[in-house]
Design an enzyme around this catalytic site. Structure first.
Site, short mmCIF file in Angstrom:
data_model
loop_
_atom_site.label_atom_id
_atom_site.label_comp_id
_atom_site.label_asym_id
_atom_site.label_seq_id
_atom_site.Cartn_x
_atom_site.Cartn_y
_atom_site.Cartn_z
CD GLU A 134 -3.15 0.54 0.17
OE1 GLU A 134 -2.60 1.54 -0.34
OE2 GLU A 134 -4.35 0.29 0.01
CG ASN A 166 -8.74 2.24 0.32
OD1 ASN A 166 -7.54 2.42 0.50
ND2 ASN A 166 -9.37 1.13 0.69
CG ASP A 220 -7.57 -0.70 -2.22
OD1 ASP A 220 -7.11 0.25 -1.57
OD2 ASP A 220 -7.44 -1.88 -1.86
#
Length: 294
Positions: free
Chosen positions: A21, A150, A201
């Site tokens: 991430e 997100n 996301d």
């Protein structure tokens, strides 16, 4: 919308992350950075030489931003820290919230030098998280009762912010002040992704205002216009892409992180590239991330 475009890119890094991430790129050093959140690692890749370094962290880090050549900002489950780029030493900048059940997740720096950063429950507890605005050491809660924050990113002129609660899959837009990065009104629905497989996301917004989104669970990177219309879908060689970032000296390449979180042995065997980091393999009109103003 056209059909899904086959993957024409490459594996940028073979190392696998439980939860890759927070990718970003520092043009001053030619270095891409991202996190393995659950593995408590900060990954550093010098693009030209291919030199790779993994830095162990004492917390769950999720977002990195340049402050100046000597310092970086890191968001984590323990709050915000300043990292010395030469030694790796960490010093506390400020806390985000007094909620031990939570950790940080997605975030980006606005052109004003302020940070939008989301928090969520460590096990994605319903409504446990929030989205904050950080200016220096001043923390302002923007949105509460978020489950999985997100897609935080900003239009090229800094007047619009985007975000999503992946648990709901509604990509939102909100008008913001270009000078401060603070909202000027109420968010409105831009994309309703609740009827499709996977979850919206991490995203990044390019120089033309297009939103490039990694769609977790569907193995794609989707491209949306500012009006919410999806104009392209690129296939990824793994089912859980997690976030996108512009890389390279011209910001014309796209890095995509991924994850093997929640996969059992059989699922991982069927998805051998899960957790790796990719170059999407196309030319994009990217922008370098702003520095955090401290």
């Amino acid at each position: 919308m056209s059909d899904t475009i086959p993957f024409a890119g490459s594996i940028l890094c073979e190392a696998t992350s439980i939860l890759g991430e927070g990718p970003t790129y520092d043009p001053a050093t030619g270095t891409a950075w991202w996190f393995n959140i659950k593995g408590q690692e900060l990954h550093e890749l010098h693009l030209e030489s291919g030199r790779k370094t993994v830095h162990a962290l004492p917390f769950l880090g999720s977002v990195l931003a340049v402050i100046d050549p000597a310092r970086q900002l890191i968001a984590s489950d323990q709050g915000l820290f300043v990292r010395d780029t030469r030694t790796g030493a960490l010093s506390v900048l400020t806390t985000l919230e007094d909620k031990p059940i939570n950790r940080s997740n997605d975030g980006r720096v606005h052109a004003s030098g302020s940070l939008w950063i989301g928090t969520m429950g460590r096990s994605a507890e319903k409504g446990s998280g929030a989205i904050y605005h950080v200016a220096g050491t001043r923390v302002t809660k923007l949105y509460d009762a978020i489950t999985i924050p997100n897609s935080i990113c900003f239009s090229p002129d800094g007047t619009v912010a985007y975000f999503v609660d992946t648990d709901i899959n509604h990509l939102m837009r909100v008008d913001i002040d270009a000078e401060t990065g603070l909202p000027k009104g109420e968010p409105s629905l831009l994309v309703d992704g609740s009827g499709e497989a996977g979850g919206i996301d991490g995203s990044v917004c390019d120089a033309d205002g297009l939103i490039w989104n990694a769609r977790w669970g569907s193995g794609t990177v989707d491209v949306y216009r500012p009006d919410g219309a999806r104009i392209a879908r690129y296939a990824m060689p793994t089912t859980q892409p997690s976030c996108t970032a512009f890389i390279g000296p011209k910001a014309d390449r796209m890095l995509v992180t991924s994850a093997w979180q929640d996969m059992d042995e059989a699922t991982r065997a069927a998805d051998p590239h899960a957790g790796k980091t990719f170059d999407l393999g196309i030319s994009v009109k990217g922008r370098f991330e702003p520095s955090f103003r401290l």
